[in-house]
Scaffold this motif. Structure first.
Motif, short mmCIF file in Angstrom:
data_model
loop_
_atom_site.label_atom_id
_atom_site.label_comp_id
_atom_site.label_asym_id
_atom_site.label_seq_id
_atom_site.Cartn_x
_atom_site.Cartn_y
_atom_site.Cartn_z
N GLU A 56 0.84 -1.19 0.00
CA GLU A 56 0.00 0.00 0.00
C GLU A 56 0.88 1.25 0.00
O GLU A 56 1.71 1.42 0.88
CB GLU A 56 -0.92 -0.01 1.21
N ALA A 57 0.67 2.11 -0.99
CA ALA A 57 1.44 3.35 -1.10
C ALA A 57 0.73 4.47 -0.34
O ALA A 57 -0.47 4.39 -0.05
CB ALA A 57 1.61 3.73 -2.57
N ASP A 59 -0.17 7.25 -1.41
CA ASP A 59 -1.21 7.90 -2.22
C ASP A 59 -2.48 7.05 -2.33
O ASP A 59 -3.42 7.41 -3.03
CB ASP A 59 -0.67 8.23 -3.61
N GLY A 60 -2.51 5.92 -1.62
CA GLY A 60 -3.69 5.06 -1.64
C GLY A 60 -3.67 3.97 -2.70
O GLY A 60 -4.54 3.10 -2.71
N SER A 61 -2.69 4.01 -3.59
CA SER A 61 -2.61 2.96 -4.61
C SER A 61 -2.09 1.66 -3.98
O SER A 61 -1.45 1.66 -2.93
CB SER A 61 -1.69 3.40 -5.76
N VAL A 62 -2.41 0.56 -4.64
CA VAL A 62 -2.05 -0.76 -4.14
C VAL A 62 -1.36 -1.56 -5.25
O VAL A 62 -1.80 -1.53 -6.40
CB VAL A 62 -3.31 -1.54 -3.66
N ARG A 63 -0.31 -2.23 -4.87
CA ARG A 63 0.32 -3.24 -5.72
C ARG A 63 0.28 -4.55 -4.94
O ARG A 63 0.08 -4.54 -3.71
CB ARG A 63 1.75 -2.86 -6.09
N THR A 155 -0.16 -4.44 -10.38
CA THR A 155 -1.36 -3.73 -9.95
C THR A 155 -2.53 -4.72 -9.95
O THR A 155 -2.51 -5.72 -10.67
CB THR A 155 -1.70 -2.56 -10.90
N GLN A 157 -5.31 -4.30 -11.36
CA GLN A 157 -5.86 -4.33 -12.71
C GLN A 157 -5.05 -5.24 -13.62
O GLN A 157 -5.61 -5.97 -14.44
CB GLN A 157 -5.94 -2.92 -13.32
N LEU A 184 -10.95 -4.89 -2.46
CA LEU A 184 -10.57 -3.52 -2.84
C LEU A 184 -11.78 -2.66 -3.22
O LEU A 184 -11.77 -1.45 -3.03
CB LEU A 184 -9.56 -3.56 -3.99
#
Length: 195
Positions: A56-57, A59-63, A155, A157, A184
């Protein structure tokens, strides 16, 4: 688990066909609900875990941590979530923590059990406990002797695209992608606990 006696089969006898390093093959004679007898051949498996490790970054992004590993029975390098079999008497969470550390080098601050899947219900006793991990800290992997794999991140996606286009065909990873997508999206909730 089932309360449907009109569908249940009853073991009459059991014969060991093969005993391997960690798998056993049995051939049972069973009585069907109508009283007839037949055979059931199946693999006895100790069970396993699969981990969906979230990076979890701020900025809220997730890998998500993933692996590429050659799987001899299908003759291909497969894209998978980290996973591994339970040792005798090992708790699933302990196994998940061990497998994540050994295969990827990462440890996690928080864990959540998602559920259980049965990948081959017609021919195996195998079950796989699905765990999510977050609050990851990087370390050094400790692969088993003879184990070769690559760890990478993707990601959500990308993972879903690979499921759709056939790059991911592993059943446990397809199931994990379903869980990932729903968690998510906020459709399925998890109960997180500290490691």
């Amino acid at each position: 688990m089932s309360s449907d006696p009109h569908l249940q089969e009853t073991r009459v006898s059991s014969e060991e066909v093969l005993r391997g390093g960690f798998l056993q093959v049995l051939r049972d004679t069973v009585r069907l609900p109508d009283g007839a007898q037949t055979y059931r051949e199946y693999i006895v498996h100790p069970g396993a875990v699969m981990i969906i490790p979230l990076i979890e970054a701020e900025d809220g992004s997730v890998r998500v941590l993933m692996e590429r590993q050659y799987r001899y029975p299908v003759g291909n390098v497969m894209i998978e979530f980290p996973a591994g079999k339970l040792d005798a008497g090992e708790a699933p969470l302990v196994c998940a923590q061990r497998e994540l550390r050994e295969e990827t080098g990462y440890t996690a601050r928080q864990w959540a059990r998602a559920g259980r899947l049965h990948p081959g219900i017609s021919y195996s006793t195998e079950f796989i406990e699905i765990w999510f991990a977050r609050g990851l800290s990087e370390g050094k992997s400790q692969l088993d002797e003879g184990e070769f794999l690559e760890v990478f991140s993707a990601t959500p996606q990308e993972i879903l695209d690979w499921c759709r286009n056939g790059q991911i065909t592993d059943g446990k990873t397809l199931t994990g992608a379903l869980w990932l997508q729903n968690v998510l999206a906020g459709a399925w909730t998890l109960e997180w606990r500290e490691a």
